[in-house]
Design a protein around this motif. Structure first.
Motif, PDB file in Angstrom:
ATOM      1  N   SER A 161       0.813  -1.238   0.000  1.00  0.00           N
ATOM      2  CA  SER A 161       0.000   0.000   0.000  1.00  0.00           C
ATOM      3  C   SER A 161       0.840   1.279   0.000  1.00  0.00           C
ATOM      4  CB  SER A 161      -0.964   0.012   1.184  1.00  0.00           C
ATOM      5  OG  SER A 161      -1.617  -1.206   1.298  1.00  0.00           O
TER       6      SER A 161
ATOM      7  N   ASP B 235      -0.932   4.672   0.680  1.00  0.00           N
ATOM      8  CA  ASP B 235      -1.761   5.878   0.668  1.00  0.00           C
ATOM      9  C   ASP B 235      -1.846   6.452   2.076  1.00  0.00           C
ATOM     10  OD1 ASP B 235      -4.545   4.530   1.815  1.00  0.00           O
ATOM     11  OD2 ASP B 235      -3.329   3.184   0.596  1.00  0.00           O
TER      12      ASP B 235
ATOM     13  N   ARG C  14       2.420   9.459  -2.062  1.00  0.00           N
ATOM     14  CA  ARG C  14       2.334   8.065  -1.646  1.00  0.00           C
ATOM     15  C   ARG C  14       3.711   7.621  -1.165  1.00  0.00           C
ATOM     16  NH1 ARG C  14      -1.727   4.327  -2.906  1.00  0.00           N
ATOM     17  NH2 ARG C  14      -0.849   2.240  -2.996  1.00  0.00           N
TER      18      ARG C  14
ATOM     19  N   PHE D  15       3.445   0.982  -7.453  1.00  0.00           N
ATOM     20  CA  PHE D  15       2.331   1.676  -6.812  1.00  0.00           C
ATOM     21  C   PHE D  15       1.981   1.001  -5.485  1.00  0.00           C
ATOM     22  CE2 PHE D  15      -2.262   2.540  -6.268  1.00  0.00           C
ATOM     23  CZ  PHE D  15      -2.232   3.920  -6.303  1.00  0.00           C
TER      24      PHE D  15
ATOM     25  N   SER E 224      -7.112   1.590  -6.415  1.00  0.00           N
ATOM     26  CA  SER E 224      -6.176   1.932  -7.479  1.00  0.00           C
ATOM     27  C   SER E 224      -5.949   3.444  -7.534  1.00  0.00           C
ATOM     28  CB  SER E 224      -6.726   1.417  -8.805  1.00  0.00           C
ATOM     29  OG  SER E 224      -5.708   1.459  -9.766  1.00  0.00           O
ATOM     30  N   GLY E 225      -5.193   3.879  -8.528  1.00  0.00           N
ATOM     31  CA  GLY E 225      -4.901   5.303  -8.646  1.00  0.00           C
ATOM     32  C   GLY E 225      -4.933   5.756 -10.093  1.00  0.00           C
TER      33      GLY E 225
ATOM     34  N   MET F 172     -10.822   9.100 -11.019  1.00  0.00           N
ATOM     35  CA  MET F 172     -11.220   8.496  -9.743  1.00  0.00           C
ATOM     36  C   MET F 172     -12.675   8.858  -9.410  1.00  0.00           C
ATOM     37  SD  MET F 172      -8.673   6.623  -8.571  1.00  0.00           S
ATOM     38  CE  MET F 172      -8.802   6.030 -10.233  1.00  0.00           C
TER      39      MET F 172
ATOM     40  N   HIS G 285      -6.022   8.604  -5.429  1.00  0.00           N
ATOM     41  CA  HIS G 285      -6.219   7.207  -5.023  1.00  0.00           C
ATOM     42  C   HIS G 285      -7.681   7.060  -4.607  1.00  0.00           C
ATOM     43  CE1 HIS G 285      -5.834   3.981  -1.879  1.00  0.00           C
ATOM     44  NE2 HIS G 285      -6.562   4.804  -1.178  1.00  0.00           N
TER      45      HIS G 285
ATOM     46  N   GLU H  16     -10.633   4.433  -2.579  1.00  0.00           N
ATOM     47  CA  GLU H  16     -10.857   3.238  -1.748  1.00  0.00           C
ATOM     48  C   GLU H  16     -12.323   3.213  -1.336  1.00  0.00           C
ATOM     49  OE1 GLU H  16      -8.082   2.782   1.455  1.00  0.00           O
ATOM     50  OE2 GLU H  16      -9.298   1.291   2.493  1.00  0.00           O
TER      51      GLU H  16
ATOM     52  N   MET I 246      -7.280  -2.138  -8.096  1.00  0.00           N
ATOM     53  CA  MET I 246      -5.842  -2.393  -8.161  1.00  0.00           C
ATOM     54  C   MET I 246      -5.620  -3.850  -8.572  1.00  0.00           C
ATOM     55  SD  MET I 246      -3.335  -2.123  -4.933  1.00  0.00           S
ATOM     56  CE  MET I 246      -3.950  -3.568  -4.102  1.00  0.00           C
TER      57      MET I 246
END
Ligand SMILES: Cc1cc2nc3c(=O)[nH]c(=O)nc-3n(C[C@H](O)[C@H](O)[C@H](O)COP(=O)(O)OP(=O)(O)OC[C@H]3O[C@@H](n4cnc5c(N)ncnc54)[C@H](O)[C@@H]3O)c2cc1C
Length: 506
Positions: free
Chosen positions: A150, A152, A161, A207, A384-385, A391, A430, A432, A468
């Motif tokens: 991870s 973030d 990041r 990433f 993901s980013g 996003m 990013h 989530e 991701m």
């Protein structure tokens, strides 16, 4: 396949009898399933506590000779920190917990795997330094977050990041060679992750990270930022009822609400273009309610009141952190202009007060584990980013697949419980989505799998870079084509570096 006595003796010779065990009660402890996970991890064959990179090298070579799998772990706060199959030994790295160096002039710190956020963050503040801290809580390993998984964090708008902060590193390859990556390779010090020639940085951590699927990282240097707060945190009260307020002349928190997601998105982009603020987030609303309360009963009372659903469906959280009062005033003026231009408004005062009274949300040494408090099931997805705009497209498509799960009562009715956090003043972002579910429902173990699959299928249908590419074979094959066939490249790299497939393969 239990370890033969001969292999056990070989491993014991490396770490000494105090630092290896295959006692059934020790193994039972480390194979216990996480409460939220329907999957019981396979039992390891032994647990070892190596004390140095040299010991890890020897262990890894023994594993290669005998075809034994290994996985490195520290706090095991995520599902990927458990053996991916039988015949695995665990390398528990908590003994390697040295903060090796703080170089305040060149702004880097050198750490071993067992150094936790609670340890490093508090030490660095004394030097006027800081780094992007993951929301995992004080017990998480800094090295695991920067180099293995991870990365973030709440403050990445004004920072980045964690993979972007990785400098020189020391690495035991899957076959047991000790490699010094970046400037270290030429004995030039820890200051850079890339040395002359092709860089290995992306093999170790792009990433996300390799989740112990690519050897063991034994030491890293991380870049540091200047810390605008005091050497010690001004905390009042005791956990869980504590407050932490930085000097109000230089630090201020805001929570705004927007009529539409498009307006929230445009304001987020404009704040980045103005290059103000340490943190900007479109944050989760159910997780925010968990953080705002001290017991499950309190959470349900707050959630059932509907306040957080009403006020925080499309919020922007902003944290201004300045060196001087004048700088803070300037940033606040710019911020207010942007919020007005895009139709934002202050949220209910009761919510605003939570963040003004306790700025730990942006400092992250304390309360974040509260999001696990309900004790039922929870899991993250997407992760993901891409650009901020993309996003938000992913976020806007969430109702497509979340609604049936809510209508059938399989997950908590919290369709807005997702976050978007920009990085580096909005150059990327990013996403989530966190979902919570009751483990008392029949077939509860199917809920996370079904939900994550539905989320991924929505991304594939829409051509969204939302999910991701995970390390599980089925998921990475399904989504890999959207990411330049990343799964095929990952396989080739794995074959080249780990031909025996012993470094925690998936
Ligand atoms: C409530 C909660 C909130 C979280 N929030 C965040 C967040 O905001 N941001 C974020 O980035 N993550 C977050 N996480 C995910 C994760 O826990 C963190 O990324 C954290 O870094 C893991 O630290 P750990 O000490 O538990 O590492 P572990 O779980 O022990 O290890 C993490 C992974 O790295 C591998 N690994 C560990 N050490 C090594 C090593 N030396 N060499 C090679 N591989 C290794 C492990 O096998 C495992 O796959 C969160 C988790 C929880 C439970």
């Amino acid at each position: 396949m239990p370890l033969s006595r001969d292999v056990y003796a070989e491993l014991e010779q490396v770490v000494g009898p105090r630092h290896i065990s295959d006692k059934p009660w020790i193994l039972a402890g480390v194979r216990a399933a996480q409460p939220s996970s329907p999957m019981k991890p396979p039992s390891p064959e032994a647990v070892l506590l190596p004390g140095s990179a040299a010991e890890i090298q020897q262990i890894v070579r023994i594993c290669n000779r005998h075809g034994i799998r290994y996985i490195a772990t520290i706090s095991s706060l995520i599902g990927f920190a458990y053996p991916s199959g039988p015949g695995t030994i665990i390398l528990q790295l908590k003994r390697m917990n040295q903060l090796v160096e703080v170089n305040a002039q060149d702004r880097y710190a050198v750490i071993e795997p067992g150094v936790r956020h609670g340890q490093l963050r508090t030490e660095l503040m004394k030097h006027g330094l800081t780094y992007p801290v993951a929301a995992v809580g004080p017990g998480g390993s800094v090295l695991a977050n920067f180099a293995c998984s991870s990365g973030d964090n709440h403050c990445q708008h004004g920072a980045s990041r964690t993979n972007r902060y990785l400098l020189g590193l020391e690495w035991v390859t899957p076959e047991g060679e000790l490699v010094r990556v970046g400037s270290l390779a030429n004995d030039a010090g820890w200051f850079c992750a890339d040395g002359p020639g092709p860089s290995l940085r992306g093999i170790i951590k792009g990433f996300v990270g390799q989740w112990s699927g690519m050897g063991v990282v034994t030491r890293i240097a991380i870049g540091l930022d200047a810390w605008r707060g005091p050497p010690e945190l001004p905390t009042q009260g005791r956990s869980p009822s504590y407050r932490m307020r930085l000097d109000p002349a230089c630090h201020k928190t805001f929570v705004f609400k927007f009529p539409t997601l498009e307006q929230a998105r445009d304001a987020m982009i404009a704040i980045g273009e103005a290059e103000i603020a340490q943190a900007v987030l479109k944050y989760f609303n159910a997780s925010a309610a968990l953080l705002a309360t001290e017991s499950a009963n309190e959470f349900w009372e707050l959630w059932d009141s509907g306040l957080f659903q009403r006020e925080l469906a499309r919020p922007l959280y902003v944290f201004l952190s300045a060196w001087t009062h004048e700088e803070l005033e300037y940033e606040e003026c710019v911020l207010r202009d942007i919020i007005a231009e895009f139709g934002g408004a202050d949220v209910d005062e009761r919510i605003q007060r939570i963040y003004s009274d306790n700025m730990d949300f942006y400092i992250l040494v304390g309360a974040l584990q509260r999001v696990l408090r309900l004790g039922g099931g929870w899991a993250p997805c997407k992760l993901s980013g891409d650009s901020i705009g993309h996003m938000f497209e992913v976020g806007k498509a969430i109702p497509e697949f979340i609604t049936p799960f809510i209508e059938q009562g399989r997950i908590l009715d919290a369709p807005d419980n997702w976050q978007i956090i920009p990085l580096e003043y909005g150059h990327s972002a990013h996403i989530e989505l966190l979902f919570l579910y009751d483990r008392n429902q029949p077939d509860w173990g199917k809920v996370p799998m079904d939900f994550m699959r539905a989320s991924m299928q929505a991304d594939i249908r829409n051509g969204h870079h939302g999910t991701m590419p995970l390390r599980t074979v089925a998921a990475s094959q399904a989504i890999g084509a959207l990411f330049s066939n990343a799964h095929m490249w990952a396989n080739r790299v794995k074959d080249a570096f780990d031909p025996q497939r012993v470094s925690n393969p998936f």
